[in-house]
Design a protein around this motif. Structure first.
Motif, short mmCIF file in Angstrom:
data_model
loop_
_atom_site.label_atom_id
_atom_site.label_comp_id
_atom_site.label_asym_id
_atom_site.label_seq_id
_atom_site.Cartn_x
_atom_site.Cartn_y
_atom_site.Cartn_z
N LYS A 41 -42.91 -10.92 -22.77
CA LYS A 41 -43.52 -11.49 -24.08
C LYS A 41 -44.57 -12.51 -23.08
CE LYS A 41 -40.81 -10.23 -27.31
NZ LYS A 41 -39.53 -9.34 -26.88
N LEU A 42 -44.07 -12.95 -22.18
CA LEU A 42 -44.14 -14.15 -21.14
C LEU A 42 -45.56 -13.72 -20.69
CD1 LEU A 42 -41.45 -15.59 -18.89
CD2 LEU A 42 -41.99 -16.76 -20.72
N VAL A 262 -23.99 -14.16 -12.33
CA VAL A 262 -24.53 -14.95 -13.33
C VAL A 262 -24.88 -15.76 -12.64
CG1 VAL A 262 -25.61 -15.42 -15.57
CG2 VAL A 262 -23.80 -13.27 -15.43
N ASP A 263 -26.39 -15.98 -12.30
CA ASP A 263 -26.79 -17.74 -11.79
C ASP A 263 -27.04 -18.25 -13.66
OD1 ASP A 263 -26.82 -17.11 -9.72
OD2 ASP A 263 -28.84 -16.14 -9.40
N GLY A 273 -35.98 -20.12 -13.19
CA GLY A 273 -34.76 -18.64 -14.19
C GLY A 273 -35.47 -17.06 -13.71
N VAL A 274 -36.74 -17.18 -14.33
CA VAL A 274 -37.58 -16.11 -14.71
C VAL A 274 -38.45 -15.40 -13.41
CG1 VAL A 274 -39.85 -15.19 -15.44
CG2 VAL A 274 -38.81 -16.94 -16.72
N GLU A 275 -38.67 -16.34 -12.29
CA GLU A 275 -38.83 -16.30 -10.71
C GLU A 275 -37.62 -16.01 -10.35
OE1 GLU A 275 -41.70 -16.04 -9.91
OE2 GLU A 275 -40.87 -15.37 -7.90
N ALA A 281 -33.99 -12.25 -6.98
CA ALA A 281 -33.17 -12.54 -6.38
C ALA A 281 -31.97 -12.97 -6.64
CB ALA A 281 -33.72 -13.88 -6.09
N SER A 282 -31.93 -12.75 -8.55
CA SER A 282 -30.76 -12.78 -9.01
C SER A 282 -30.68 -11.74 -10.06
CB SER A 282 -31.28 -12.96 -9.70
OG SER A 282 -30.73 -15.14 -9.55
N LEU A 283 -29.59 -10.90 -9.80
CA LEU A 283 -29.30 -9.82 -10.88
C LEU A 283 -29.32 -10.52 -12.25
CD1 LEU A 283 -25.78 -7.99 -8.99
CD2 LEU A 283 -28.79 -7.29 -9.48
#
Ligand SMILES: [Zn+2]
Ligand SMILES: [Zn+2]
Length: 289
Positions: A41-42, A262-263, A273-275, A281-283
């Protein structure tokens, strides 16, 4: 209160907005997970003003820890009775106001969480509920899980617990290693079913299947040739979202699982966070207000 809302161009902005009003109970958000469906949706213009986020860990006024159901099927229509509750007309209604990426929200459907759950672990109930519902559409036996992100790691454990032999694949070695550490085996063929949890990977999922096998589409797939469906007489089923029954089952199951890392970021670092999620880079990313 503070919330992250989409502007007219679909960009996420930290805004000040009125306290949520209307039906339902007031929930103070403890954390809210970022989901692939939020990312869709972004950048679009059809959700201007919307506050995204539906994987909520929160607390009621009386201190009860809860998660919320942002969509609920009617349970009575033909779509619901056919087992396709997520296509029910009532399911289209959003039951939380404004959304999870906010300090507070109102929810018509809350679910109390077991005491054994860690403080932020309520964010896993919704994604796990979706996995449990979809697992009902997956035959037993040798199952290939394609994609070892956070959702893939939940799938591995859910399938193992019911006795399946689980094969995994992921182009990212560190993700694959996490699935193998759970006891899965590197990709093998001849699977009774393949679970596609990643946008890319449809070809790998089709290749893993034995003739007559079932492909479960659990993520919006990139286009790929479906010749194998014809040649090997495969069955293709989709599953999206969850029902209240699956939420209840998931809340009980979350404390038993090895949860992916979780980050956790504050809401004012939403774009970061989105990036991190997009780049891999983040699960899993969650935001705390
Ligand atoms: Zn989700
Ligand atoms: Zn219905």
């Amino acid at each position: 209160m503070r919330a992250v809302a989409l502007d007219a161009a679909g960009a996420a902005r930290l805004v000040d907005r009125p306290e949520p009003e209307g039906a339902g109970r007031l929930v103070r958000v403890t954390a809210c997970g970022l989901c692939g469906s939020d990312l869709e949706k972004l950048g679009g213009t059809t959700h201007a003003g919307a506050v995204l986020g539906h994987e909520v860990a929160g607390e009621l006024d009386d201190g009860t820890r809860v998660t919320v159901m942002h969509r609920v099927p009617c349970g009575r229509c033909n779509r619901c009775r056919a087992g396709h509750e997520s296509t029910c007309a009532e399911f289209a209604l959003i039951r939380i106001e404004p959304g999870g990426f906010a300090e507070r929200l109102r929810a018509t459907h809350t679910l109390a969480l077991p005491d054994a759950l860690g403080e932020l672990d309520g964010i896993w109930v919704e994604p796990l509920a979706c996995v449990l519902r979809a697992a009902d559409r997956v035959p037993r036996g040798r199952i290939a899980v394609v994609g070892c992100g956070a959702i893939g790691l939940l799938w591995v454990q859910v399938l193992q617990r019911r006795g399946d032999e689980v094969f995994v694949s992921d182009p990212r070695q560190e993700r694959l290693a996490r699935a193998l550490a759970l006891g899965a085996t590197p990709a093998g063929g001849d699977a009774e079913a393949a679970v596609l949890t990643a946008h890319a990977g449809l070809e790998a999922a089709l290749a893993a299947l034995a003739p007559g096998g079932t492909l479960l589409v659990f993520a919006s797939p990139a286009p790929a040739a479906l010749d194998a469906v014809y040649r090997r007489e495969l069955r293709v089923v989709g599953s999206r979202s969850a029902t209240p029954e699956h939420f209840t089952a998931a809340a009980a199951l979350v404390p038993e699982l090895a949860l992916p890392p979780v980050d956790v970021l504050p809401l004012d670092r939403f774009d970061e966070g989105v990036e991190r999620y997009r780049s891999g880079a983040s699960l899993k990313v969650a935001f705390v207000p």
